[in-house]
Scaffold this active site. Structure first.
Site, short mmCIF file in Angstrom:
data_model
loop_
_atom_site.label_atom_id
_atom_site.label_comp_id
_atom_site.label_asym_id
_atom_site.label_seq_id
_atom_site.Cartn_x
_atom_site.Cartn_y
_atom_site.Cartn_z
N TYR A 1 -1.40 0.11 10.41
CA TYR A 1 -1.47 -0.30 9.01
C TYR A 1 -0.27 0.26 8.24
O TYR A 1 0.38 -0.46 7.47
CB TYR A 1 -2.77 0.19 8.41
N SER B 1 0.83 -1.20 0.00
CA SER B 1 0.00 0.00 0.00
C SER B 1 0.86 1.25 0.00
O SER B 1 1.96 1.26 0.57
CB SER B 1 -0.90 0.01 1.25
#
Length: 272
Positions: free
Chosen positions: A156, A143
């Site tokens: 995250y 990501s």
């Protein structure tokens, strides 16, 4: 050169992007092993992959449990043959957008365990066989959150930055053994996870998403050996295509392009 991949193993295959990738790889002619925690959803995904005409098998497993994951991998390889493409798609994100000092410690740890430690466990369970056989490929569903600072979703972001570094280590060690690794950032695909995130409220209102098909196209191209030149680097669905990446590879790129690096302040920086 490592030949095109024939047997894929996909973690997080019971839903979301992982399920989409499993179906796309099956439609592209690969046999597909599916791993996931939810047994019923896993069976639904298995039926969908078999519906593409692919050989497929499924085994329930939690990527955080290394011993259980290893047993599941052995079971799937016994049914489908040696895995030469590992797709680590299992991932979660925090439920709330809060600064790091307000983060719930148990939730923070769980995100890192699933997104980063789980990917390491998958490498540990699958890649030794690739090395023994002389090659293979790994896709990390990474990501952009791992390459930039954010006031929220600290677990995250930390996990995805660590995942990028895990991929870099795998690239550096695996190159001599024919193992390549792609950091595939999917953009923002419409999934149960993204639909629940406050950060995407405006995106939901505009109905603007990266398509699953754009993610699938990059994964399939990598499985075919078309993107091995990008081993250790990030590609981004919705921005990159197999054709644009092939053109970039032909034109050449610097060692630091699309990698995770500390940017020096100039030629006199001792950390260059």
């Amino acid at each position: 050169m490592t030949p095109p991949s024939r047997v894929a193993l996909v973690t997080g295959a019971s839903s979301g992007i992982g399920r989409g990738l499993a179906e796309a790889l099956g439609a592209a002619g690969l046999a597909v092993g599916l791993l996931g925690r939810d047994g019923q959803r896993l069976q639904d995904a298995l039926a969908a992959v078999r519906g593409t005409g692919a050989r497929a098998a499924a085994a329930p497993a939690d990527v955080v449990d290394l011993a259980g994951l290893q047993r599941a991998v052995e079971q799937l390889q016994a049914e489908l043959g040696p895995v030469d493409l590992l797709v680590s798609a299992a991932g979660i994100i925090e439920a709330s957008e809060v600064p790091v000092w307000e983060a719930d410690p148990e939730e923070w740890r769980r995100v890192v365990e699933v997104d980063l430690v789980g990917a390491f466990h998958a490498v540990r369970a699958v890649v030794p066989g690739m090395v023994e056989r002389g090659g293979g490929r790994v896709i990390h569903l990474d990501s952009g959150s791992g390459i930039r600072d954010s006031a929220v979703y600290s677990a995250y972001g930390a996990a995805k930055a660590g995942l990028f570094r895990l991929g870099g280590s795998l690239h550096a060690a695996g190159a001599a053994h024919g193992v390549t690794v792609l950091e595939l950032a999917p953009g923002v695909v419409r999934t149960p996870m993204t639909m629940a995130m406050a950060a995407h409220e405006q995106r939901r209102q505009r109905d603007e998403w990266t398509s699953q098909a754009e993610v699938d196209a990059l994964a399939v191209a990598f499985a075919r050996g078309e993107l091995d030149a990008f081993s250790g680097r990030m590609v981004r669905a919705g921005v990159d295509t197999p054709a644009s990446l092939s053109a970039r590879a032909a034109a050449g790129f610097d060692d630091d392009d699309r990698t995770l690096r500390l940017r020096p302040w100039g030629a006199d920086d001792p950390l260059r």
